[in-house]
Scaffold this motif. Structure first.
Motif, PDB file in Angstrom:
ATOM      1  N   ASN A 148       1.159  -1.043  -0.131  1.00 45.13           N
ATOM      2  CA  ASN A 148       0.017   0.043   0.341  1.00 45.13           C
ATOM      3  C   ASN A 148       0.437   1.179   0.264  1.00 45.13           C
ATOM      4  O   ASN A 148       0.510   2.464   0.538  1.00 45.13           O
ATOM      5  N   THR A 149       1.995   1.043  -0.737  1.00 45.87           N
ATOM      6  CA  THR A 149       2.866   2.719  -0.740  1.00 45.87           C
ATOM      7  C   THR A 149       2.024   4.100  -0.942  1.00 45.87           C
ATOM      8  O   THR A 149       2.152   4.461  -0.545  1.00 45.87           O
ATOM      9  N   ASP A 150       1.269   3.413  -2.564  1.00 44.05           N
ATOM     10  CA  ASP A 150       0.647   4.762  -2.213  1.00 44.05           C
ATOM     11  C   ASP A 150      -0.261   5.558  -1.523  1.00 44.05           C
ATOM     12  O   ASP A 150      -1.136   6.689  -1.849  1.00 44.05           O
ATOM     13  N   LYS A 151      -1.028   4.629  -0.278  1.00 48.51           N
ATOM     14  CA  LYS A 151      -1.752   5.280   0.880  1.00 48.51           C
ATOM     15  C   LYS A 151      -1.276   5.424   1.778  1.00 48.51           C
ATOM     16  O   LYS A 151      -1.696   5.995   2.464  1.00 48.51           O
ATOM     17  N   VAL A 152      -0.275   4.362   2.171  1.00 54.90           N
ATOM     18  CA  VAL A 152       0.041   5.103   3.539  1.00 54.90           C
ATOM     19  C   VAL A 152       0.996   6.594   3.791  1.00 54.90           C
ATOM     20  O   VAL A 152       1.983   7.012   2.717  1.00 54.90           O
ATOM     21  N   ASN A 153       0.950   7.071   4.830  1.00 56.31           N
ATOM     22  CA  ASN A 153       1.266   8.354   5.625  1.00 56.31           C
ATOM     23  C   ASN A 153       2.590   7.925   6.254  1.00 56.31           C
ATOM     24  O   ASN A 153       2.040   7.216   7.387  1.00 56.31           O
ATOM     25  N   GLU A 154       3.426   8.495   6.444  1.00 55.02           N
ATOM     26  CA  GLU A 154       4.092   8.739   7.146  1.00 55.02           C
ATOM     27  C   GLU A 154       4.834  10.365   7.888  1.00 55.02           C
ATOM     28  O   GLU A 154       4.699  11.007   7.026  1.00 55.02           O
ATOM     29  N   ALA A 155       5.103  10.296   9.111  1.00 58.96           N
ATOM     30  CA  ALA A 155       5.342  12.318   9.826  1.00 58.96           C
ATOM     31  C   ALA A 155       6.337  11.809   9.974  1.00 58.96           C
ATOM     32  O   ALA A 155       6.885  10.661  10.636  1.00 58.96           O
ATOM     33  N   HIS A 156       7.016  12.870   9.806  1.00 58.93           N
ATOM     34  CA  HIS A 156       8.317  13.280  10.368  1.00 58.93           C
ATOM     35  C   HIS A 156       8.232  14.433  11.203  1.00 58.93           C
ATOM     36  O   HIS A 156       7.496  15.072  10.884  1.00 58.93           O
ATOM     37  N   ALA A 157       9.876  14.926  11.683  1.00 60.08           N
ATOM     38  CA  ALA A 157       9.479  16.464  12.219  1.00 60.08           C
ATOM     39  C   ALA A 157      10.311  16.905  11.309  1.00 60.08           C
ATOM     40  O   ALA A 157      10.770  18.230  12.047  1.00 60.08           O
ATOM     41  N   GLY A 158      10.510  17.213  10.131  1.00 64.64           N
ATOM     42  CA  GLY A 158      11.221  17.856   9.374  1.00 64.64           C
ATOM     43  C   GLY A 158      12.560  17.167   8.558  1.00 64.64           C
ATOM     44  O   GLY A 158      13.198  16.553   9.279  1.00 64.64           O
ATOM     45  N   LEU A 159      12.661  17.920   7.747  1.00 64.23           N
ATOM     46  CA  LEU A 159      14.154  17.008   7.066  1.00 64.23           C
ATOM     47  C   LEU A 159      15.235  17.674   7.707  1.00 64.23           C
ATOM     48  O   LEU A 159      15.384  18.493   7.806  1.00 64.23           O
TER      49      LEU A 159
END
Length: 324
Positions: A148-159
């Motif tokens: 589900n690569t096109d559906k999953v969302n990953e959160a991060h704290a910035g580049l």
């Protein structure tokens, strides 16, 4: 009488010089730049360690938060300051090992262009997800993300943040570099949206997520270290959970401008050692899930070797990754 006066004057001069030499570094407060906002994991560890170091040094270490550009703004200010020992910085995996591959125009050289002091603590990385995320364990997580690569969302704290850096490495191992990454202005906002279910998963330091895992506000799939953490004993290692290739530990360490006086470096190293050996300081760090560094990692040479080792490990994945 004249000879007596001259003798007393000479003795007074020697006494003054000896007193000045004995006083030595530091003679005023030291600024420790934390390149992130107050309240984040680097800031918390910096304040715990600096509090004890100040007692040994006999001068206050004043924390100055200088956020921006994934922490590189604050580190740039610290390592380009006057090399007199009065400006140092508490950086981390992202600002020291990942930054060269993340920011091609970086204005400092973490390998050859700064004075390392020592490692303050390791912070294991966890793969965590919203409470309602479908996969039940790490093997299911890997299969689900790949499907589900096109559906999953990953959160991060910035580049350039630890969460971006460590999840970028994870996605490289899984062969899913194009997963949609949602950037936030820090760990707090990213974690808030994970708890509320607005994003699917993230990778971050145990210091940041342990409380939410213990409260069952989010789920933890694995910890990317060789051993389980006493702070979260029920969370399996990535090796136990079926992904032994993913092992990465974030860390926090102290550095300053290249060319600092040896006396200043030696006294800062000594103060750091005494802080990490202090029972009260150790307890505060261990309660957060921090891994105490070895004697070698606390030295300037040991910390420099760690920076280079992790830079060599991260650079291929980070250089090829989308900067999102």
């Amino acid at each position: 009488m004249k000879k007596l006066v001259l003798g007393l004057a000479a003795a007074a001069a020697l006494t003054f010089a000896g007193g000045a030499q004995a006083q030595g570094y530091p003679t005023k407060p030291i600024t420790m730049i934390v390149p992130f906002a107050a309240g984040g994991p680097t800031d918390i560890i910096a304040r715990i360690v600096a509090d004890n170091m100040s007692k040994t040094l006999g001068q206050q270490i004043v924390i100055e938060n200088v956020a921006g550009a994934g922490g590189t703004t604050g580190i740039t200010r610290a390592v380009t300051a006057a090399p007199d020992g009065y400006t140092i910085a508490m950086g981390h995996l992202g600002t020291f090992s990942a930054a060269p591959a993340t920011y091609p125009g970086l204005k400092y050289d973490p390998i050859n262009g700064m004075q390392t002091i020592g490692l303050a603590g390791g912070t294991p990385i966890l793969i965590v997800a919203r409470k309602t995320f479908e996969p039940k364990d790490l093997k299911e997580f890997v299969a689900y993300v790949k499907a589900n690569t096109d559906k999953v969302n990953e959160a991060h704290a910035g580049l350039g943040s630890v969460s971006w850096t460590t999840c970028t490495l994870l996605k490289g191992i899984l062969g899913t570099p194009k997963i949609n990454a949602v950037a936030y202005r820090g760990t707090g906002p990213a974690l808030n949206d994970l708890v509320s279910g607005q994003v699917d998963f993230m990778c971050d330091q145990i210091v940041s997520v342990a409380e939410q895992v213990r409260a069952n506000s989010i789920k933890a799939y694995a910890i990317a270290s060789a051993q389980r953490s006493p702070a979260l004993p029920d969370v399996p290692t990535t090796k136990e959970a079926g992904l032994p290739e993913y092992q990465i530990e974030a860390w926090n360490g102290i550095a300053g401008p290249k060319g600092m006086p040896k006396e200043a470096v030696d006294k800062l190293v000594d103060a750091l050692n005494k802080a990490l050996n202090d029972e009260g300081t150790k307890k505060r760090l261990l309660d957060l899930g921090t891994v105490l560094p070895t004697a070698e990692e606390r030295t300037p040479a040991g910390f420099a070797a760690l920076i280079k080792r992790d830079a060599d490990k991260l650079t291929p994945a980070l250089s090829a990754a989308p900067k999102q």
